[in-house]
Design a protein around this motif. Structure first.
Motif, mmCIF file in Angstrom:
data_model
loop_
_atom_site.group_PDB
_atom_site.id
_atom_site.type_symbol
_atom_site.label_atom_id
_atom_site.label_comp_id
_atom_site.label_asym_id
_atom_site.label_seq_id
_atom_site.Cartn_x
_atom_site.Cartn_y
_atom_site.Cartn_z
ATOM 1 N N ALA A 468 56.410 29.980 52.213
ATOM 2 C CA ALA A 468 56.189 30.900 53.118
ATOM 3 C C ALA A 468 56.058 30.515 54.478
ATOM 4 O O ALA A 468 55.379 29.270 54.567
ATOM 5 C CB ALA A 468 55.080 31.733 52.508
ATOM 6 N N TYR A 469 56.240 31.311 55.478
ATOM 7 C CA TYR A 469 55.789 30.885 56.868
ATOM 8 C C TYR A 469 54.539 31.643 57.404
ATOM 9 O O TYR A 469 54.318 31.395 58.668
ATOM 10 C CB TYR A 469 56.970 31.570 57.775
ATOM 11 N N LYS A 470 53.752 32.031 56.615
ATOM 12 C CA LYS A 470 52.513 32.730 56.872
ATOM 13 C C LYS A 470 51.557 32.769 55.782
ATOM 14 O O LYS A 470 51.875 32.789 54.615
ATOM 15 C CB LYS A 470 52.426 34.008 57.640
ATOM 16 N N ARG A 471 50.242 32.874 56.126
ATOM 17 C CA ARG A 471 49.359 32.858 55.028
ATOM 18 C C ARG A 471 49.496 34.257 54.270
ATOM 19 O O ARG A 471 49.519 34.925 54.943
ATOM 20 C CB ARG A 471 47.955 33.135 55.679
ATOM 21 N N ARG A 472 49.528 33.919 52.918
ATOM 22 C CA ARG A 472 49.886 35.293 52.081
ATOM 23 C C ARG A 472 48.607 35.262 50.949
ATOM 24 O O ARG A 472 48.948 34.658 49.883
ATOM 25 C CB ARG A 472 51.033 35.219 51.502
ATOM 26 N N THR A 473 47.416 35.433 51.230
ATOM 27 C CA THR A 473 46.362 35.113 50.351
ATOM 28 C C THR A 473 45.496 36.476 50.347
ATOM 29 O O THR A 473 45.471 37.123 51.782
ATOM 30 C CB THR A 473 45.477 34.074 50.567
ATOM 31 N N ILE A 474 44.744 36.975 49.326
ATOM 32 C CA ILE A 474 43.853 38.098 49.693
ATOM 33 C C ILE A 474 42.526 37.640 50.627
ATOM 34 O O ILE A 474 42.352 38.367 51.512
ATOM 35 C CB ILE A 474 43.166 38.184 48.342
ATOM 36 N N LEU A 475 42.106 36.412 50.900
ATOM 37 C CA LEU A 475 41.201 35.919 51.855
ATOM 38 C C LEU A 475 41.627 36.150 53.082
ATOM 39 O O LEU A 475 40.680 36.683 53.884
ATOM 40 C CB LEU A 475 40.931 34.442 51.495
ATOM 41 N N HIS A 476 42.778 36.017 53.538
ATOM 42 C CA HIS A 476 43.536 36.228 54.940
ATOM 43 C C HIS A 476 43.953 37.536 55.023
ATOM 44 O O HIS A 476 44.791 37.769 56.070
ATOM 45 C CB HIS A 476 44.409 35.079 55.318
ATOM 46 N N HIS A 477 43.968 38.468 54.118
ATOM 47 C CA HIS A 477 44.568 39.586 54.154
ATOM 48 C C HIS A 477 43.888 40.522 55.200
ATOM 49 O O HIS A 477 42.668 40.708 54.906
ATOM 50 C CB HIS A 477 44.845 39.982 52.775
ATOM 51 N N SER A 478 44.568 41.240 55.796
ATOM 52 C CA SER A 478 43.622 42.068 56.892
ATOM 53 C C SER A 478 43.464 43.560 56.053
ATOM 54 O O SER A 478 44.226 44.134 55.409
ATOM 55 C CB SER A 478 44.699 42.540 58.079
ATOM 56 N N ASN A 479 42.159 44.113 56.432
ATOM 57 C CA ASN A 479 42.015 45.343 55.657
ATOM 58 C C ASN A 479 42.597 46.354 55.977
ATOM 59 O O ASN A 479 42.561 47.442 55.458
ATOM 60 C CB ASN A 479 40.350 45.433 55.952
ATOM 61 N N ASN A 480 43.343 46.326 57.245
ATOM 62 C CA ASN A 480 44.309 47.521 57.632
ATOM 63 C C ASN A 480 45.569 47.490 57.468
ATOM 64 O O ASN A 480 46.518 48.105 57.860
ATOM 65 C CB ASN A 480 44.022 47.502 59.075
ATOM 66 N N GLU A 481 45.814 46.601 56.469
ATOM 67 C CA GLU A 481 47.189 46.357 56.072
ATOM 68 C C GLU A 481 47.428 46.790 54.522
ATOM 69 O O GLU A 481 46.622 46.453 53.771
ATOM 70 C CB GLU A 481 47.911 45.119 56.417
#
Length: 823
Positions: A468-481
């Motif tokens: 992947a080319y970006k962080r795909r984790t729950i920890l780094h997930h935005s609350n508005n997405e």
């Protein structure tokens, strides 16, 4: 003895001798008439009484063929042992085994050839080989899904058509130039059209077997190669049928041609309009999950034998009849899979090796006398090889596929195997090629396949794409997405625990859940893998719901219950267990998934402790290793109650416990628990393991700082929240950890923990009790009887990321990753 025209018969013999003379004259005349050889040998020599009673076992059929099969297995296994580390496919070892036993090496000894492979023994082997080839072609027909062609896109059609036309045209042009301007032997020059046919064809059975052996059948190029090779195969055999019809029209009368085509049409019509409806009737009367009745299997096999006989009676090749009959049987469960399951093992273990061995036994490399003949044949093959690569590259590069992957696919499409060898043997028996030409072609097939296999292994690695080319984790997930989750299901039994986890994960207006459900099915009764979106049937009332429909219907109901807060997409993936992780990782990458939930398949043994079977262990391990996002492995004990999470006061609470030792994976589990805080019917208990005297987990200072930070944030978020409780577990050694885990309340519906923990003395001590693909603590939780209804979710944070700098990653691991992925 072998009879030919040179046998001399004395002018005057009496009685018995005269009878023998007449028999010899009759046989000789028959030989002259049919231009063939006849073998005279004693009848009823089947089983030997043994060496000690005066019998020579090699004069009897049963011990002779047992010796032949034993020698074949020994030499094939020997070459497989030598060549497997070099990345060579199984076919190379089998052909080399035949070459060793044939006139090229051991068979050059006349006594060995006479005793071990006498003419009558070769006859039995040839019969075995060709009957085995009939069954193999029949099974190939069963495994083929003809709708692949109708579903093929423009790219696949272009690859299939160009993959035959371009190499055939180039090879035909070079063959014409070589035959006109190079001094070749007459028999070689006349057989050059055979080189063109063999070099330009791409056989679907060969490609699928090759892809399965390389474990890339359900990769991107595996699916492209399967579908495009089928298109190429159809185009090739259609072209050859037109050529055959043209030759038949010029060499036979109109009446004979009409009779042949009428007989062929009648037999194919019988198969399509009688056999296929009968097979569909049998499928409809077999409930899902139930074994196919033996009478149905017997009926299909009887039809196979009768159809083959009728084909031979009408002058139609038995291979063609067997293949068409196989196409008439629907692929996959229940009937197709049952037939393949009952027959395939015996064919692949016994009959198929005999085919390759027979090829080697008939090959005499010492028959090759002129290097110019070898050069001419290999020039045509090389031109066709390059032409096929170019024909495949052009459509793929126009579609912006990476050059390395496109080149790998070009090499795959050049692979040769059992179909090409069967054609060569057939033409050899029809005396359309010399011993020299046959030997050159067998060596060419070995060279092409021997080159392709290791090159493809070097060029293509499906897991490279899952970076992947970006962080795909729950920890780094935005609350508005939207939170994108991929749920991987094996059986309907896995559904409830995953639905409860999704409901507890609190889909809401600010952060809804985009859910992708993937039903993973073992590849059975099919030649190619499948990954397709689920399309609901219109008239479901007329059909029993399939297993996939039962699974998807549960998630559709879940979507409706949450009214716009959950968006659902359903897919079905059919692939071998060895490469099933490719479907999971591919879907996660394509759908930009943040969190994969995969069921931990198990069988219950003493004490209701879950133990995963090997295929599912392999799948879980590969997903954890190669996934482009975070992964949660869900261990379900099968006694959960339904939790809808509909925010009503009467909804029973969903009890969650989080074990926190420290590290990136524990932080990911705690991030998921933090998302659950807003669900009013979820109660969360955080158990923080700490010690005043020993290090819980090893890690960098930055990692420990992040642990402290997320614990503080979680406690702040949960401040004055009556649905959250915090426990501090003071431990000194591994026994304290086990004691704390065993003493947890059995009221929990879900226990969450990270998979990886830094390798401290404490964790090393725990590994002595339990370790596996779920991690040390995860394996302990899955093994202990902590509650009949308690599910365990083992969480792993994303490990593969372009430019990732993991605080738990050691310098050595970072260096190895940079060397492997360039990041």
């Amino acid at each position: 003895m072998l009879l030919n025209e040179s046998h001399a018969i004395p002018p005057s013999l009496g009685g018995r001798e005269r009878f023998v003379q007449n028999a010899i004259q009759a046989a000789t005349q028959a030989h002259i008439k049919f231009q063939d050889s006849f073998i005279c040998h004693a009848f009823n020599l089947l089983n030997s009484k043994g060496f000690f009673l005066g019998d020579d076992p090699l004069n009897f059929s049963v011990p002779l063929i047992l010796l032949q099969l034993s020698l074949m297995s020994i030499f094939t296994g020997f070459f497989l042992f030598l060549l497997k580390p070099l990345g060579q496919p199984y076919i190379i070892s089998q052909i080399l085994g035949g070459l060793t036993l044939g006139p090229s090496i051991l068979g050059r000894n006349s006594e060995f050839a006479k005793r071990v492979f006498p003419p009558k023994g070769k006859c039995v082997l040839d019969t075995f080989a060709f009957f085995g080839l009939m069954i193999f072609v029949f099974l190939v027909g069963i495994k083929i899904d003809p709708t692949i062609i109708s579903r093929s896109g423009k790219r696949t059609l272009a690859m299939g058509v160009l993959g035959f036309i371009v190499p055939y045209t180039l090879a035909q042009t070079v063959a014409f130039i070589v035959s006109q301007f190079f001094p070749l032997d007459q028999d070689i020059a006349e057989a050059l059209p055979i080189v063109v046919v063999i070099a330009s064809m791409t056989a679907f059975p060969v490609i699928t077997c090759f892809l399965a052996e390389l474990h890339i059948l359900n990769s991107e190029i595996g699916r492209l190669a399967s579908s495009s090779s089928l298109v190429c195969d159809v185009f090739h055999w259609s072209f050859m049928a037109i050529q055959f019809s043209s030759r038949l029209a010029h060499t036979q009368s109109i009446g004979v041609c009409f009779e042949i085509f009428l007989a062929t049409a009648l037999l194919i019509s019988f198969i399509m309009f009688v056999v296929r409806p009968a097979a569909l009737w049998a499928i409809r009367h077999t409930p899902e999950g139930e074994p196919v009745k033996e009478i149905y299997i017997f009926g299909v096999l009887l039809t196979f034998l009768i159809s083959g006989f009728m084909g031979q009676l009408l002058g139609i090749h038995a291979y063609l009849v067997s293949f068409v009959l196989g196409l008439a049987i629907p692929d996959g469960p229940p009937l197709g899979a049952a037939l393949v399951d009952k027959i395939d093992c015996f064919v692949s273990a016994v009959f198929q090796p005999i085919i390759f061995i027979v090829c080697g036994l008939r090959t005499d490399v010492f028959a090759i006398k002129e290097l110019r003949n070898v050069g001419a044949v290999h020039l045509i093959i090389f031109v066709a090889f390059c032409g096929k690569i170019v024909a495949v590259l052009l459509p793929l590069l126009l579609c912006r596929m990476p050059f390395r992957d496109a080149l790998s696919l070009g090499f795959v499409m050049n692979c040769k195997g059992i179909v090409e060898l069967a054609l060569l043997i057939d033409w050899k028996l029809e005396n359309t090629m010399s011993e020299e030409f046959y030997a050159i072609m067998i060596i060419s097939v070995m060279l092409v396949t021997g080159i392709v296999s290791p090159v493809v292994k070097i060029l293509y690695d499906p897991s490279r794409r899952f970076l992947a080319y970006k962080r795909r984790t729950i920890l780094h997930h935005s609350n508005n997405e939207p939170l994108r989750i991929l749920a991987c299901i094996h059986k309907p039994d896995n559904v409830l625990a995953i639905l409860n986890l999704l409901a507890a994960s609190n889909p809401n207006i600010k952060s809804p859940i985009d859910l992708v459900v993937l039903h993973l099915v073992k590849l059975a009764g099919r030649a190619s893998s499948l990954l397709v979106a689920h399309v609901p049937r219109e008239n479901t009332s007329r059909h029993y719901p399939t297993e996939s429909e039962k699974i998807f219907d549960s998630f559709v109901k879940f979507e409706h219950e949450h009214g716009g807060l959950v968006t659902l997409c359903c897919y079905k993936g059919i692939s071998p267990y060895e490469t099933m992780h490719n479907d999971v990782c591919y879907m996660a990458l394509e759908k930009r998934v943040t969190f994969i939930v995969i069921s931990f398949q198990k069988k219950w043994i003493h004490g209701r402790k879950p133990v995963a079977s090997f295929p599912f262990k392999h799948l879980t391990r590969n997903v954890l290793e190669k996934a482009p996002c975070s992964v949660g492995v869900l261990v379900d004990r099968g006694n959960q109650r339904s939790f809808r999470g509909d925010h009503c006061a009467r909804e029973p609470t969903y009890q969650v416990s989080v074990f926190f030792f420290g590290g990136a994976d524990d932080r990911e589990a705690l991030a998921l628990a933090r998302r659950m805080l807003e669900q009013p019917n979820v109660h969360i208990t955080l158990v923080h393991f700490s010690s005043p005297s020993t290090e819980i987990v090893a890690g960098t200072e930055r990692s420990k700082m992040l642990d402290t930070q997320i614990l503080s944030d979680f406690r702040l978020s949960a401040f004055r929240n009556e649905r959250v409780s915090y426990k501090e577990a003071q431990i000194m050694d591994g026994r304290d950890v086990l004691s704390t885990v065993e003493d947890i309340d059995t009221v929990y519906d879900l226990v969450m923990v990270g998979r990886r923990h830094g390798d401290s003395n404490l964790m090393s001590e725990l590994k002595n009790w339990k370790d596996g693909e779920l991690g040390t603590v995860g394996e302990i939780l899955a093994s202990l009887d902590i509650g009949a209804k308690t599910a365990v979710l083992v969480v792993q944070q994303q490990t593969r990321f372009w430019g990732l700098r993991d605080p738990e990653e050691s310098t050595q691991l970072r260096r190895e990753r940079i060397e492997t992925y360039g990041v």
